[in-house]
Every structure is written in C-alpha cells, then in structure tokens.
Design a protein around this motif. Structure first.
Motif, PDB file in Angstrom:
ATOM      1  N   SER A 187       0.833  -1.197   0.000  1.00 30.50           N
ATOM      2  CA  SER A 187       0.000   0.000   0.000  1.00 30.50           C
ATOM      3  C   SER A 187       0.868   1.248   0.000  1.00 30.50           C
ATOM      4  O   SER A 187       2.096   1.175   0.121  1.00 30.50           O
ATOM      5  CB  SER A 187      -0.894   0.003   1.249  1.00 30.50           C
ATOM      6  N   PHE A 188       0.210   2.418  -0.090  1.00 30.93           N
ATOM      7  CA  PHE A 188       0.963   3.656   0.040  1.00 30.93           C
ATOM      8  C   PHE A 188       1.630   3.748   1.402  1.00 30.93           C
ATOM      9  O   PHE A 188       2.758   4.214   1.522  1.00 30.93           O
ATOM     10  CB  PHE A 188       0.064   4.881  -0.163  1.00 30.93           C
ATOM     11  N   ASP A 189       0.947   3.312   2.436  1.00 33.89           N
ATOM     12  CA  ASP A 189       1.549   3.368   3.767  1.00 33.89           C
ATOM     13  C   ASP A 189       2.830   2.538   3.824  1.00 33.89           C
ATOM     14  O   ASP A 189       3.794   2.921   4.498  1.00 33.89           O
ATOM     15  CB  ASP A 189       0.552   2.879   4.814  1.00 33.89           C
ATOM     16  N   ASP A 190       2.867   1.419   3.095  1.00 33.42           N
ATOM     17  CA  ASP A 190       4.098   0.634   3.010  1.00 33.42           C
ATOM     18  C   ASP A 190       5.193   1.432   2.294  1.00 33.42           C
ATOM     19  O   ASP A 190       6.351   1.443   2.722  1.00 33.42           O
ATOM     20  CB  ASP A 190       3.846  -0.680   2.265  1.00 33.42           C
ATOM     21  N   ALA A 274     -11.755  17.043   3.785  1.00 34.42           N
ATOM     22  CA  ALA A 274     -12.583  16.031   3.138  1.00 34.42           C
ATOM     23  C   ALA A 274     -11.733  14.791   2.905  1.00 34.42           C
ATOM     24  O   ALA A 274     -10.783  14.826   2.124  1.00 34.42           O
ATOM     25  CB  ALA A 274     -13.139  16.550   1.815  1.00 34.42           C
ATOM     26  N   SER A 275     -12.041  13.721   3.617  1.00 34.27           N
ATOM     27  CA  SER A 275     -11.344  12.452   3.449  1.00 34.27           C
ATOM     28  C   SER A 275     -12.194  11.498   2.616  1.00 34.27           C
ATOM     29  O   SER A 275     -13.402  11.705   2.456  1.00 34.27           O
ATOM     30  CB  SER A 275     -11.065  11.803   4.812  1.00 34.27           C
ATOM     31  N   ASN A 276     -11.554  10.447   2.108  1.00 33.76           N
ATOM     32  CA  ASN A 276     -12.326   9.366   1.507  1.00 33.76           C
ATOM     33  C   ASN A 276     -12.697   8.365   2.597  1.00 33.76           C
ATOM     34  O   ASN A 276     -12.779   8.737   3.766  1.00 33.76           O
ATOM     35  CB  ASN A 276     -11.565   8.740   0.335  1.00 33.76           C
ATOM     36  N   ALA A 277     -12.891   7.106   2.251  1.00 36.53           N
ATOM     37  CA  ALA A 277     -13.305   6.123   3.251  1.00 36.53           C
ATOM     38  C   ALA A 277     -12.223   5.823   4.285  1.00 36.53           C
ATOM     39  O   ALA A 277     -12.502   5.167   5.300  1.00 36.53           O
ATOM     40  CB  ALA A 277     -13.732   4.827   2.559  1.00 36.53           C
ATOM     41  N   ASN A 278     -11.014   6.299   4.069  1.00 41.56           N
ATOM     42  CA  ASN A 278      -9.959   6.201   5.085  1.00 41.56           C
ATOM     43  C   ASN A 278     -10.234   7.296   6.123  1.00 41.56           C
ATOM     44  O   ASN A 278      -9.804   8.437   5.969  1.00 41.56           O
ATOM     45  CB  ASN A 278      -8.590   6.356   4.432  1.00 41.56           C
ATOM     46  N   SER A 279     -10.948   6.911   7.172  1.00 37.42           N
ATOM     47  CA  SER A 279     -11.591   7.895   8.050  1.00 37.42           C
ATOM     48  C   SER A 279     -10.828   8.174   9.340  1.00 37.42           C
ATOM     49  O   SER A 279     -11.420   8.604  10.330  1.00 37.42           O
ATOM     50  CB  SER A 279     -13.009   7.418   8.389  1.00 37.42           C
ATOM     51  N   ARG A 291      -6.185   6.891  15.555  1.00 33.96           N
ATOM     52  CA  ARG A 291      -5.896   5.472  15.403  1.00 33.96           C
ATOM     53  C   ARG A 291      -5.469   5.179  13.965  1.00 33.96           C
ATOM     54  O   ARG A 291      -6.307   4.825  13.129  1.00 33.96           O
ATOM     55  CB  ARG A 291      -7.117   4.628  15.771  1.00 33.96           C
ATOM     56  N   PRO A 292      -4.188   5.371  13.642  1.00 31.18           N
ATOM     57  CA  PRO A 292      -3.733   5.008  12.299  1.00 31.18           C
ATOM     58  C   PRO A 292      -3.908   3.525  12.047  1.00 31.18           C
ATOM     59  O   PRO A 292      -3.853   2.712  12.986  1.00 31.18           O
ATOM     60  CB  PRO A 292      -2.255   5.410  12.306  1.00 31.18           C
ATOM     61  N   VAL A 305      -4.652   6.899   2.522  1.00 28.08           N
ATOM     62  CA  VAL A 305      -3.614   6.991   3.548  1.00 28.08           C
ATOM     63  C   VAL A 305      -4.247   6.629   4.889  1.00 28.08           C
ATOM     64  O   VAL A 305      -5.255   7.221   5.284  1.00 28.08           O
ATOM     65  CB  VAL A 305      -3.011   8.409   3.611  1.00 28.08           C
ATOM     66  N   GLY A 306      -3.645   5.671   5.579  1.00 27.47           N
ATOM     67  CA  GLY A 306      -4.151   5.271   6.880  1.00 27.47           C
ATOM     68  C   GLY A 306      -3.345   5.807   8.039  1.00 27.47           C
ATOM     69  O   GLY A 306      -3.763   5.698   9.199  1.00 27.47           O
ATOM     70  N   ALA A 307      -2.175   6.389   7.735  1.00 28.60           N
ATOM     71  CA  ALA A 307      -1.303   6.950   8.778  1.00 28.60           C
ATOM     72  C   ALA A 307      -0.713   8.254   8.249  1.00 28.60           C
ATOM     73  O   ALA A 307       0.427   8.295   7.795  1.00 28.60           O
ATOM     74  CB  ALA A 307      -0.195   5.969   9.141  1.00 28.60           C
ATOM     75  N   PRO A 308      -1.479   9.347   8.270  1.00 29.70           N
ATOM     76  CA  PRO A 308      -1.027  10.598   7.664  1.00 29.70           C
ATOM     77  C   PRO A 308       0.232  11.155   8.325  1.00 29.70           C
ATOM     78  O   PRO A 308       0.246  11.443   9.521  1.00 29.70           O
ATOM     79  CB  PRO A 308      -2.208  11.558   7.865  1.00 29.70           C
ATOM     80  N   SER A 309       1.287  11.325   7.550  1.00 31.23           N
ATOM     81  CA  SER A 309       2.569  11.773   8.108  1.00 31.23           C
ATOM     82  C   SER A 309       2.453  13.099   8.831  1.00 31.23           C
ATOM     83  O   SER A 309       3.037  13.296   9.894  1.00 31.23           O
ATOM     84  CB  SER A 309       3.609  11.903   6.991  1.00 31.23           C
TER      85      SER A 309
END
Length: 432
Positions: A187-190, A274-279, A291-292, A305-309
C-alpha cells in the motif's frame, strides 16, 4: 529561520539544511521555530502568485543560504496560475490547482523544492543527491517532472502496485534518465514506511546522499501556503470577507499548508478536511482517538492513507487535542458518495471534477444543506482527465487531457517491481 524536529531529539537546523535533509535525524519532521505575522495589508503591493509567494516566504527564509535565490525560485515554481473560479451559480468557488505540468496541485511544491535543491551546493565528492519519494498517485509524477534532467539530482519513486490510476502509473514511469519508478508490492503506507526508513538510516545516507520530496519535506510544505494566501487575498479584495475552504486530504500536507497560511494571518476562515473512506482524521476530529491503520483502496486513490505523516506536525503545533479540534473539522466520503458527487457536481454546477475534488464537493454540499453560510471554496487538487476510468462512465462523456498531460501520456513508460522489503530498497539504492 531555525527549524526544530517534532520529536525533540535532534539539534535545531537551518532551513536550507532541513530542506536538503527532508527528515530530521531523530525521524521527526521539521517545523520553523517561529511563524511570521502577515495580514492582508502586508501584501498590498503584491498581485500575482509569484509575488505573494515571495512576500509570504521571505520572513521564513530570512538569513538563510537560500534567501537570495527565493524570488527566482518562486517565479519559476508559481509561474502557472492557481485561479479562484466560480463553482456553479450559488456564489461558491473552485480553487483550481491542476494547471501544472502533471495536472495536480503537487506541481507547485515539487517545483519549489527542485529550485531549492538546485540552488544549494552539491553533495560531497560530486555524488548525486537521490530524492526518495513515496506516492499515492500524484506526488511522484510532480517530483519526477520537477527534477527530470537536473544535474547532480536523482529521483526514486515508490508507488503501490495496482493502487494508482492507469494514467497516474503511466506518468510515474514516463521519465527515464535520472528518474526511476518502483512499483511496490504493498500500500501507500508501506511505500511511506520504506521511504522514511531509508531516510532515517544514517549508515545508508553516509554511502548514498538522500533527500525527501514528500510533504514531510519543508521544501514541499511551506510553498503550498502560497496559493492559499493568494486565493484568500483575491477573495478579500473583492468581498472584504474571509474565504472558507474544503480541502481534500490524505497525507495532510496540503491541508496543513492552508492551516499555516491562516496561522500567519491571511484572511482564511474555516478549514474543513474532506477524506475518503480512510476515516482516521474524521474520527479524530469528531472526538475519537487518533488510530492510524492500514489504508483502504478507494476511487480517490491519492488520498488512500491510513497513517497521515503530517499529523505529527499538527500534534507538535497543537499539543492539546481540544485546541487542535477547534482549528479543523473533517468529514469522510465513501466511494458511493464520490460517484454521486461527480454526477451531481456536473449536473448542478456544470463542472467536471476528479474523485478527490468530488470528496470536497460532497462535503461542501453537506455544509450548505446544514445551513452553513459564508463564502466557500472547494480545493480542486487534480484534473479529472487523470481518472477517465472513474469519471467518463459516470458522466457518459470523454474528458480530454490538457496538453501537458497528453504529451506525458504519449511517452513510453516503465516501472520496476520491488518487494515490500526494506533490505531490497537499501540494496537497490547502494547499487544505483
């Protein structure tokens, strides 16, 4: 201006040093030690985007090695306008940030960073500086375009295989020369984790000079304030009222830039994310814990993105969660909402938008339905022609690419596979 690490375990640095490094030695993100205060009156003599950018950034670069080069860097990075346009007939606005060479807002920050690194002295012994960039779709192409063919500089793009649009993938692999694209099995997070790990590896950096072009770099983050400052000033001069923003966001860099422009004193009002389904962000700003988690694949892939830098920077600026929640709010839009917003925005506002901009358009419609007043702008982060497989079937019409994007898509493209493995990336960097 001196800068500090958000983690507090690295010495303060000069701005040029921080821009060249990207990440602090302790793994933290750099922030200026102080912020200037500039209201609308300070920009009375500044009309166009390059002039506003120079005025805005000059106090931050004062006394820095890059200060003499700042006007020229801004002139080149902000040569493409960022117009504030009507968005339908209801008095709303669209801030169009997609007129650059890769048809995405990231062209501005990437070009500015390239100008900074070109102006700085070369790495020791003539070794090239390798820019490592993780991308969820748009950043990598913008960085590739900004650095392509630049002597003494190389770019390594990491993107999640199969999780960017076909046209984004083509862009990422279309440069060649000093720009290489790696399609990572993850994923992008990876990709972001791998990029941060190599940038924090002191031993590797002693062998291979490395830098960053993600929004973890101040050289990307700070210039993004400029188009918000310019839009706020254009609106203020016309309406004598603050401009409220709805900003599509994933890794939080663009949204943070809007917040910083307001913090400095520009006439910006509310900022809604405005986020997508990554809430992750909507849940936090609604009062929950931060909670990333692993990211979900959505139609608005550049925001997967599940863990925004840049949340780390937000926490450093606002250590009290309650204070932070007073500065921003956030809402999530799932894929069904994105599809509906693309169709509704075209029908009601006469505008074709990309899936990311559609998230913001949906949130604005919710705000208006709840009776929210004031002057609002949706931030349009990418051209819809980058996502024909999403937009064209919904609208039952072609969306022609702008000339620069068409030229890029006409070039051959190639990307190399990479395992989701730090050792593999380290070995590739040492061998390049």
């Amino acid at each position: 201006m001196r800068v500090y690490s958000t983690r507090g375990r690295a010495p303060a640095a000069g701005l040029a040093e921080a821009i060249a490094a990207g990440l602090a030695p302790d793994g933290g993100l750099y922030l200026p030690e102080a912020w200037p205060r500039l209201d609308a009156a300070a920009f009375a003599a500044d009309a166009d985007l390059p002039a506003v950018a120079t005025r805005l950034l000059a106090p931050l670069f004062a006394g820095d090695a890059l200060a003499p080069a700042l006007p020229g860097i801004c002139a080149r990075a902000f040569a493409v306008p960022a117009p504030l346009c009507p968005f339908g007939a209801d008095g709303d606005f669209l801030l169009e940030l997609f007129h650059g060479p890769t048809a995405a807002f990231k062209d501005y920050g990437a070009s500015f960073l390239a100008g900074c690194l070109t102006a700085l002295p070369r790495t020791p012994a003539g070794r090239p500086l390798t820019i490592v960039v993780a991308t969820s779709g748009d950043t990598g192409a913008a960085v590739g375009a900004a650095f392509h063919g630049q002597p003494g500089l190389r770019v390594l793009i990491l993107y999640p295989d199969g999780r960017v649009s076909p046209r984004q993938a083509h862009q990422l692999g279309s440069f060649g020369g000093n720009v290489r694209a790696l399609r990572v099995a993850g994923s992008f997070d990876d990709c972001q984790r791998l990029a941060k790990a190599v940038l924090a590896d002191a031993g590797l950096r002693a062998e291979v000079p490395l830098g960053s072009a993600n929004s973890i770099s101040l050289g990307r983050l700070l210039p993004q304030m400029a188009y918000y400052a310019h839009a706020a000033l254009v609106h203020w001069r016309a309406h004598a009222a603050p401009l409220h923003l709805v900003v599509p966001t994933g890794n939080l860099g663009n949204a943070l830039a809007a917040l910083l422009a307001r913090r400095i004193g520009l006439p910006l009002g509310r900022i809604v994310l405005a986020s997508n389904a990554n809430s992750v962000l909507p849940e936090f700003f609604a009062g929950g814990d931060y909670r990333p988690r692993a990211s979900l694949a959505t139609l608005a892939n550049a925001m997967d993105v599940g863990a925004p830098s840049n949340f780390e920077r937000l926490q450093a600026l606002y250590p009290d969660p309650a204070a932070l929640r007073r500065e921003l709010t956030a809402e999530a839009v799932d894929d069904a909402g994105i599809r509906a917003a693309i169709v509704r925005t075209h029908a009601r506002r006469g505008q074709v938008v990309c899936p990311h901009t559609a998230c913001a358009a949906e949130v604005l419609d919710r705000l208006r339905a709840r009776g929210e007043g004031g002057h609002w702008a949706v931030v349009a982060t990418a051209h819809p022609a980058k996502f024909p497989e999403v937009v064209e079937p919904l609208l039952e019409m072609p969306v022609p690419p702008p000339p620069a994007l068409a030229a890029m898509l006409a070039r051959p493209a190639q990307a190399e596979p990479l395992a989701n493995d730090l050792a593999a990336l380290q070995a590739l960097l040492r061998a390049w």
